[in-house]
Motif scaffolding. Structure first.
Motif, PDB file in Angstrom:
ATOM      1  N   GLY A 184       0.806  -1.225   0.000  1.00  0.00           N
ATOM      2  CA  GLY A 184       0.000   0.000   0.000  1.00  0.00           C
ATOM      3  C   GLY A 184       0.837   1.271   0.000  1.00  0.00           C
ATOM      4  O   GLY A 184       0.295   2.378   0.066  1.00  0.00           O
ATOM      5  N   ILE A 185       2.158   1.129  -0.082  1.00  0.00           N
ATOM      6  CA  ILE A 185       3.025   2.314   0.004  1.00  0.00           C
ATOM      7  C   ILE A 185       2.906   3.179  -1.255  1.00  0.00           C
ATOM      8  O   ILE A 185       2.753   4.406  -1.175  1.00  0.00           O
ATOM      9  CB  ILE A 185       4.485   1.882   0.278  1.00  0.00           C
ATOM     10  CG1 ILE A 185       4.560   1.254   1.668  1.00  0.00           C
ATOM     11  CG2 ILE A 185       5.448   3.075   0.160  1.00  0.00           C
ATOM     12  CD1 ILE A 185       5.864   0.561   1.995  1.00  0.00           C
ATOM     13  N   GLY A 186       2.944   2.537  -2.423  1.00  0.00           N
ATOM     14  CA  GLY A 186       2.818   3.286  -3.683  1.00  0.00           C
ATOM     15  C   GLY A 186       1.483   4.036  -3.728  1.00  0.00           C
ATOM     16  O   GLY A 186       1.413   5.203  -4.102  1.00  0.00           O
ATOM     17  N   TRP A 187       0.451   3.347  -3.297  1.00  0.00           N
ATOM     18  CA  TRP A 187      -0.887   3.945  -3.292  1.00  0.00           C
ATOM     19  C   TRP A 187      -0.906   5.216  -2.441  1.00  0.00           C
ATOM     20  O   TRP A 187      -1.433   6.247  -2.837  1.00  0.00           O
ATOM     21  CB  TRP A 187      -1.886   2.913  -2.743  1.00  0.00           C
ATOM     22  CG  TRP A 187      -3.287   3.414  -2.694  1.00  0.00           C
ATOM     23  CD1 TRP A 187      -3.921   3.961  -1.614  1.00  0.00           C
ATOM     24  CD2 TRP A 187      -4.248   3.443  -3.767  1.00  0.00           C
ATOM     25  NE1 TRP A 187      -5.216   4.309  -1.937  1.00  0.00           N
ATOM     26  CE2 TRP A 187      -5.439   3.999  -3.252  1.00  0.00           C
ATOM     27  CE3 TRP A 187      -4.204   3.028  -5.104  1.00  0.00           C
ATOM     28  CZ2 TRP A 187      -6.592   4.166  -4.028  1.00  0.00           C
ATOM     29  CZ3 TRP A 187      -5.346   3.196  -5.876  1.00  0.00           C
ATOM     30  CH2 TRP A 187      -6.520   3.758  -5.348  1.00  0.00           C
ATOM     31  N   HIS A 188      -0.306   5.139  -1.267  1.00  0.00           N
ATOM     32  CA  HIS A 188      -0.350   6.303  -0.379  1.00  0.00           C
ATOM     33  C   HIS A 188       0.650   7.387  -0.773  1.00  0.00           C
ATOM     34  O   HIS A 188       0.433   8.558  -0.447  1.00  0.00           O
ATOM     35  CB  HIS A 188      -0.215   5.856   1.077  1.00  0.00           C
ATOM     36  CG  HIS A 188      -1.504   5.249   1.559  1.00  0.00           C
ATOM     37  ND1 HIS A 188      -2.623   6.012   1.783  1.00  0.00           N
ATOM     38  CD2 HIS A 188      -1.862   3.962   1.759  1.00  0.00           C
ATOM     39  CE1 HIS A 188      -3.620   5.217   2.138  1.00  0.00           C
ATOM     40  NE2 HIS A 188      -3.189   3.971   2.126  1.00  0.00           N
ATOM     41  N   LEU A 189       1.697   7.018  -1.492  1.00  0.00           N
ATOM     42  CA  LEU A 189       2.558   8.077  -2.065  1.00  0.00           C
ATOM     43  C   LEU A 189       1.738   8.873  -3.080  1.00  0.00           C
ATOM     44  O   LEU A 189       1.851  10.092  -3.181  1.00  0.00           O
ATOM     45  CB  LEU A 189       3.785   7.469  -2.752  1.00  0.00           C
ATOM     46  CG  LEU A 189       4.928   7.019  -1.848  1.00  0.00           C
ATOM     47  CD1 LEU A 189       5.977   6.265  -2.666  1.00  0.00           C
ATOM     48  CD2 LEU A 189       5.586   8.203  -1.135  1.00  0.00           C
ATOM     49  N   LEU A 190       0.893   8.141  -3.816  1.00  0.00           N
ATOM     50  CA  LEU A 190       0.037   8.803  -4.803  1.00  0.00           C
ATOM     51  C   LEU A 190      -0.990   9.694  -4.115  1.00  0.00           C
ATOM     52  O   LEU A 190      -1.215  10.844  -4.523  1.00  0.00           O
ATOM     53  CB  LEU A 190      -0.648   7.729  -5.659  1.00  0.00           C
ATOM     54  CG  LEU A 190      -1.503   8.208  -6.823  1.00  0.00           C
ATOM     55  CD1 LEU A 190      -0.656   8.983  -7.831  1.00  0.00           C
ATOM     56  CD2 LEU A 190      -2.190   7.029  -7.524  1.00  0.00           C
ATOM     57  N   LYS A 191      -1.596   9.182  -3.042  1.00  0.00           N
ATOM     58  CA  LYS A 191      -2.596   9.979  -2.309  1.00  0.00           C
ATOM     59  C   LYS A 191      -1.944  11.223  -1.691  1.00  0.00           C
ATOM     60  O   LYS A 191      -2.515  12.309  -1.706  1.00  0.00           O
ATOM     61  CB  LYS A 191      -3.249   9.138  -1.201  1.00  0.00           C
ATOM     62  CG  LYS A 191      -4.086   7.995  -1.706  1.00  0.00           C
ATOM     63  CD  LYS A 191      -5.282   8.483  -2.483  1.00  0.00           C
ATOM     64  CE  LYS A 191      -5.380   7.849  -3.841  1.00  0.00           C
ATOM     65  NZ  LYS A 191      -6.404   8.407  -4.713  1.00  0.00           N
ATOM     66  N   ALA A 192      -0.738  11.053  -1.159  1.00  0.00           N
ATOM     67  CA  ALA A 192      -0.030  12.207  -0.563  1.00  0.00           C
ATOM     68  C   ALA A 192       0.262  13.239  -1.647  1.00  0.00           C
ATOM     69  O   ALA A 192       0.114  14.446  -1.437  1.00  0.00           O
ATOM     70  CB  ALA A 192       1.264  11.737   0.098  1.00  0.00           C
ATOM     71  N   SER A 193       0.660  12.774  -2.830  1.00  0.00           N
ATOM     72  CA  SER A 193       0.957  13.690  -3.942  1.00  0.00           C
ATOM     73  C   SER A 193      -0.303  14.465  -4.323  1.00  0.00           C
ATOM     74  O   SER A 193      -0.256  15.676  -4.540  1.00  0.00           O
ATOM     75  CB  SER A 193       1.431  12.919  -5.178  1.00  0.00           C
ATOM     76  OG  SER A 193       2.500  12.093  -4.865  1.00  0.00           O
ATOM     77  N   GLU A 194      -1.416  13.754  -4.396  1.00  0.00           N
ATOM     78  CA  GLU A 194      -2.672  14.418  -4.793  1.00  0.00           C
ATOM     79  C   GLU A 194      -3.089  15.444  -3.750  1.00  0.00           C
ATOM     80  O   GLU A 194      -3.563  16.530  -4.086  1.00  0.00           O
ATOM     81  CB  GLU A 194      -3.779  13.376  -4.992  1.00  0.00           C
ATOM     82  CG  GLU A 194      -3.541  12.493  -6.210  1.00  0.00           C
ATOM     83  CD  GLU A 194      -4.593  11.401  -6.366  1.00  0.00           C
ATOM     84  OE1 GLU A 194      -5.453  11.250  -5.459  1.00  0.00           O
ATOM     85  OE2 GLU A 194      -4.555  10.682  -7.373  1.00  0.00           O
ATOM     86  N   GLU A 195      -2.898  15.112  -2.486  1.00  0.00           N
ATOM     87  CA  GLU A 195      -3.253  16.074  -1.429  1.00  0.00           C
ATOM     88  C   GLU A 195      -2.398  17.324  -1.518  1.00  0.00           C
ATOM     89  O   GLU A 195      -2.882  18.444  -1.394  1.00  0.00           O
ATOM     90  CB  GLU A 195      -3.052  15.429  -0.061  1.00  0.00           C
ATOM     91  CG  GLU A 195      -4.140  14.445   0.253  1.00  0.00           C
ATOM     92  CD  GLU A 195      -4.236  14.161   1.748  1.00  0.00           C
ATOM     93  OE1 GLU A 195      -4.943  13.215   2.081  1.00  0.00           O
ATOM     94  OE2 GLU A 195      -3.603  14.877   2.536  1.00  0.00           O
ATOM     95  N   LEU A 196      -1.122  17.097  -1.726  1.00  0.00           N
ATOM     96  CA  LEU A 196      -0.220  18.253  -1.789  1.00  0.00           C
ATOM     97  C   LEU A 196      -0.557  19.119  -3.002  1.00  0.00           C
ATOM     98  O   LEU A 196      -0.596  20.351  -2.909  1.00  0.00           O
ATOM     99  CB  LEU A 196       1.235  17.756  -1.859  1.00  0.00           C
ATOM    100  CG  LEU A 196       2.306  18.827  -1.721  1.00  0.00           C
ATOM    101  CD1 LEU A 196       2.126  19.631  -0.446  1.00  0.00           C
ATOM    102  CD2 LEU A 196       3.696  18.200  -1.725  1.00  0.00           C
ATOM    103  N   ILE A 197      -0.838  18.477  -4.115  1.00  0.00           N
ATOM    104  CA  ILE A 197      -1.210  19.219  -5.322  1.00  0.00           C
ATOM    105  C   ILE A 197      -2.484  20.024  -5.075  1.00  0.00           C
ATOM    106  O   ILE A 197      -2.575  21.191  -5.446  1.00  0.00           O
ATOM    107  CB  ILE A 197      -1.378  18.246  -6.519  1.00  0.00           C
ATOM    108  CG1 ILE A 197      -0.011  17.781  -7.002  1.00  0.00           C
ATOM    109  CG2 ILE A 197      -2.164  18.902  -7.662  1.00  0.00           C
ATOM    110  CD1 ILE A 197      -0.048  16.614  -7.969  1.00  0.00           C
TER     111      ILE A 197
END
Ligand SMILES: CC(=O)SCCNC(=O)CCNC(=O)[C@H](O)C(C)(C)COP(=O)(O)OP(=O)(O)OC[C@H]1O[C@@H](n2cnc3c(N)ncnc32)[C@H](O)[C@@H]1OP(=O)(O)O
Length: 318
Positions: A231-244
């Motif tokens: 689930g790490i890749g998934w949450h890196l993606l979610k973190a990126s979307e939040e920051l964006i």
């Protein structure tokens, strides 16, 4: 003019080349940004910091005191201190944005452990370079002997890209496995991803199909091989979307994914990214892999505190 490397992921040898670009110094247009408050739940989690010598310390951003499960400690740094210096003149707004980037935190309890995501500091560049170089070598099917050459190129790239903060940021994720019996596992660097927020953070020579330069863009995601499928890749993606969502007024996020890479293609499809364009078959003549350009329209973020709790992906962690 400063020399930079264009290094787009997934990496094909042709994408690794030097080019020139002017470091933008002019003022950026004002736009709304949102800030976490210090009372946000995310600040209650201790934050791992990696040091050059390979040790790791925890500091809680809710207080100035360091936590105990450390091999060493470091004093809390302000955004003007070294880790987030970009080495160029910044407008007041850019300074605010830089401060925001420094304070950005994403924390997630996964089934098998905990994940922290934040912006890479200068002292974490070398371990990030190692992770990216290994991932690129794997993608390009290069012998391990090439990793040191890749490390050199990736480091130049990260240094040049970092100078473009706050228009882009390299995020890193730390993972600590939960083990039975309360024994604490070591924290390790688990993954990284690069996010660009606007035209000034955009890569000068993006891969094809070309994404719009003004739109946010995600690239260079890599998770350490031994830690994949947690689930790490998934949450890196979610973190990126939040920051964006918080750094950019544009809601349309773009990324590239090679057609042959099933793992990221599945992940982006599952996260609602849609293919908007695909490389022509003629790209094969240039010895490059065909890539999809994918896009997702992010929902508006109404409340800053949503960032802490955001979990359209609760099912991923429960
Ligand atoms: C924009 C870009 O940066 S594109 C480049 C992407 N990076 C790479 O290809 C580098 C090499 N690969 C990696 O580092 C990793 O495999 C990543 C980053 C793609 C995925 O990281 P992981 O931590 O393993 O992904 P995670 O466990 O969060 O899985 C998320 C979803 O991705 C998909 N997925 C991940 N790995 C695989 C796989 N091996 N096969 C099929 N689907 C997969 C699944 O849909 C998965 O959801 P599920 O577990 O509910 O089925």
């Amino acid at each position: 003019m400063a020399a930079t490397i264009s290094l787009s992921f997934p990496l094909d040898p042709q994408n690794l080349h030097y080019h020139s670009r002017l470091n933008p110094i002019s003022l950026c247009k004002p736009h709304q940004t949102r800030f976490f408050t210090r009372s946000s739940p995310i600040y209650k989690h201790p934050l791992p910091t990696f040091h050059r010598e390979g040790t790791c310390s925890f500091k809680s951003s809710s207080s100035s005191s360091s936590h105990s499960s450390t091999t060493s400690t470091s004093p809390a740094s302000s955004f003007l201190d070294d880790p987030f210096r970009t080495g160029r003149f910044l407008s007041n707004e850019e300074l605010e944005q830089l401060k925001f980037l420094e304070n950005f935190r994403y924390f997630k309890e996964l089934k098998s452990g905990s994940l922290w995501v934040r912006v890479m500091g200068a002292e974490e560049m070398d371990i990030t370079v190692g992770l990216l170089a290994e991932s690129f070598a794997e993608s390009m099917v290069l012998p391990s002997g090439y990793v040191s050459v890749l490390k050199f190129l990736v480091k130049q790239y990260l240094i040049e890209r970092r100078a473009l903060m706050p228009h882009m940021a390299t995020l890193i994720g730390f993972y600590r496995e939960t083990v039975e019996g309360g024994k604490e596992e070591e924290v390790q660097l688990a993954g990284t991803v690069e996010v660009c927020f606007d035209r000034r953070g955009a890569n000068a020579s993006p891969p094809t199909p070309t994404p719009p330069k003004d739109s946010p863009y995600i690239c260079n995601m890599a998770v350490k091989k031994s830690l994949r499928r947690k689930g790490i890749g998934w949450h890196l993606l979610k973190a990126s979307e939040e920051l964006i969502s918080q750094m950019s007024s544009s809601r349309e996020v773009y990324l590239h994914c090679r057609m042959i890479d099933a793992a990221p293609l599945n992940m982006y499809t599952k996260a609602d990214y849609k293919i908007v364009k695909t490389d022509s078959i003629l790209v094969l003549l240039t010895l490059q892999r065909r890539k999809h350009l994918m896009c997702k329209k992010l929902p508006p973020l109404n409340n800053p505190s949503e960032s802490d709790l955001s979990d359209s992906d609760m099912e991923k962690t429960t």
